[in-house]
Design a protein around this motif. Sequence first.
Motif, short mmCIF file in Angstrom:
data_model
loop_
_atom_site.label_atom_id
_atom_site.label_comp_id
_atom_site.label_asym_id
_atom_site.label_seq_id
_atom_site.Cartn_x
_atom_site.Cartn_y
_atom_site.Cartn_z
N SER A 1 0.44 -0.84 -0.34
CA SER A 1 0.32 -0.19 -0.15
C SER A 1 0.76 1.25 -0.34
CB SER A 1 -1.03 0.01 1.52
OG SER A 1 -2.07 -1.02 1.36
N LEU A 2 1.81 1.17 0.88
CA LEU A 2 3.36 2.60 0.91
C LEU A 2 3.19 2.57 -0.76
CD1 LEU A 2 4.85 1.50 4.03
CD2 LEU A 2 3.23 4.05 3.55
N PHE B 1 3.96 10.95 -12.81
CA PHE B 1 4.66 11.32 -13.91
C PHE B 1 5.52 11.38 -13.92
CE2 PHE B 1 0.08 12.59 -13.55
CZ PHE B 1 -0.47 12.19 -14.19
N ARG B 2 6.70 10.71 -13.49
CA ARG B 2 8.30 10.41 -13.20
C ARG B 2 8.64 9.71 -13.30
NH1 ARG B 2 11.42 10.11 -8.62
NH2 ARG B 2 10.21 10.67 -6.85
N THR B 3 9.71 9.13 -13.61
CA THR B 3 10.52 7.94 -13.20
C THR B 3 10.78 7.23 -11.59
OG1 THR B 3 11.49 8.11 -16.02
CG2 THR B 3 12.06 6.60 -13.84
N VAL B 4 10.25 6.10 -11.69
CA VAL B 4 10.37 6.23 -10.12
C VAL B 4 11.29 4.55 -10.24
CG1 VAL B 4 8.95 5.49 -7.51
CG2 VAL B 4 8.23 7.07 -9.35
N ARG B 5 11.97 5.28 -9.37
CA ARG B 5 13.51 3.90 -9.02
C ARG B 5 12.68 3.01 -8.47
NH1 ARG B 5 16.85 4.73 -12.47
NH2 ARG B 5 19.01 3.33 -11.42
N SER B 6 13.36 2.24 -8.48
CA SER B 6 12.84 0.99 -7.60
C SER B 6 13.67 0.93 -6.00
CB SER B 6 13.29 -0.85 -8.16
OG SER B 6 14.85 -0.41 -7.46
N GLU B 7 14.91 1.50 -6.09
CA GLU B 7 15.19 1.77 -4.71
C GLU B 7 15.02 3.13 -3.65
OE1 GLU B 7 18.75 0.77 -7.86
OE2 GLU B 7 16.94 2.65 -8.16
N GLU B 8 13.67 3.73 -4.82
CA GLU B 8 12.62 4.81 -4.12
C GLU B 8 11.64 3.74 -3.09
OE1 GLU B 8 11.47 8.61 -6.20
OE2 GLU B 8 13.00 7.60 -7.86
N LEU B 9 11.47 2.54 -3.30
CA LEU B 9 10.26 2.21 -3.37
C LEU B 9 10.87 1.05 -2.04
CD1 LEU B 9 8.01 1.18 -6.59
CD2 LEU B 9 7.99 2.78 -4.61
N GLU B 10 11.68 0.71 -1.89
CA GLU B 10 13.03 -0.23 -1.50
C GLU B 10 13.37 0.90 -0.32
OE1 GLU B 10 16.83 -1.33 -2.77
OE2 GLU B 10 15.34 -2.91 -4.78
N ALA B 11 13.15 2.00 -0.47
CA ALA B 11 13.96 3.05 0.96
C ALA B 11 12.40 3.25 1.51
CB ALA B 11 14.32 4.26 0.28
N ILE B 12 11.19 3.70 0.64
CA ILE B 12 9.68 4.01 1.35
C ILE B 12 9.50 2.34 2.55
CG2 ILE B 12 7.17 4.18 1.15
CD1 ILE B 12 8.95 6.08 -0.81
N LEU C 1 11.02 -3.06 2.37
CA LEU C 1 11.84 -4.51 1.47
C LEU C 1 12.42 -4.02 0.07
CD1 LEU C 1 7.75 -5.35 1.44
CD2 LEU C 1 10.15 -5.84 2.60
N ASP C 2 13.79 -4.76 0.08
CA ASP C 2 14.01 -5.60 -1.63
C ASP C 2 12.83 -5.45 -2.80
OD1 ASP C 2 13.69 -8.04 -2.56
OD2 ASP C 2 15.26 -8.37 -0.86
N ARG C 3 13.77 -5.23 -4.31
CA ARG C 3 12.53 -5.07 -4.94
C ARG C 3 11.21 -6.09 -5.14
NH1 ARG C 3 16.86 -3.59 -9.39
NH2 ARG C 3 17.86 -2.71 -7.60
N TYR C 4 12.57 -7.21 -4.51
CA TYR C 4 11.56 -8.57 -5.36
C TYR C 4 10.78 -9.10 -4.45
CZ TYR C 4 16.50 -8.85 -7.97
OH TYR C 4 17.29 -8.70 -8.82
N ALA C 5 11.13 -8.84 -3.33
CA ALA C 5 9.68 -9.43 -2.05
C ALA C 5 8.88 -8.14 -2.59
CB ALA C 5 10.61 -8.79 -1.03
N LEU C 6 9.37 -6.78 -2.45
CA LEU C 6 7.92 -5.22 -2.70
C LEU C 6 6.76 -6.23 -3.86
CD1 LEU C 6 6.21 -3.01 -2.49
CD2 LEU C 6 8.09 -2.11 -3.70
N SER C 7 8.16 -6.39 -4.94
CA SER C 7 7.38 -7.42 -6.49
C SER C 7 5.97 -8.55 -6.18
CB SER C 7 8.35 -7.42 -7.42
OG SER C 7 7.58 -7.91 -8.48
N ARG C 8 6.71 -9.19 -4.97
CA ARG C 8 6.22 -10.84 -4.62
C ARG C 8 4.42 -9.67 -3.86
NH1 ARG C 8 10.94 -12.81 -3.64
NH2 ARG C 8 10.23 -12.11 -1.64
#
Length: 130
Positions: free
Chosen positions: A24-25, A35-46, A49-56
């Motif tokens: 949800s976050l 409307f901008r590029t969101v990098r996986s590192e941003e989502l990981e920091a928020i 979770l790492d990108r793989y766990a977050l994606s799952r």
Amino acid sequence: MQSLARHSGLPAKPIPRTAWRAASLARDYLQENVFRTVRSEELEAITGLDRYALSRHFRAAFSTSPHRFLLMRRLQRARRMIEASEPLAQIAIAAGFNDQSHFSRHFKRAFGVTPGRWSELIHRSSAAAA
């Protein structure tokens, strides 16, 4: 996974509360930054979770990947702009795409018609209704 479970007749595997919160976050952050590029590192920091766990977890919660979620929000905005008769090149940039061909490729893949054809169909049906 849950969408498959829905059609298989088997109960869906519950999403842990922490996974749901992280997904949800990520979803909220993507909506705020559509409307901008969101990098996986941003989502990981928020989410923490790492990108793989977050994606799952994101896929389990929303039946799509974070990237596809972001892309579809952009394309929905583009469709509204097409309905408002804005020029396609301006729509592509305003909706967060690098250029018109990038926009057209994704639009056709998602909706089965090019943005130009969509515009023709929308405006033809609007003119017929008037």
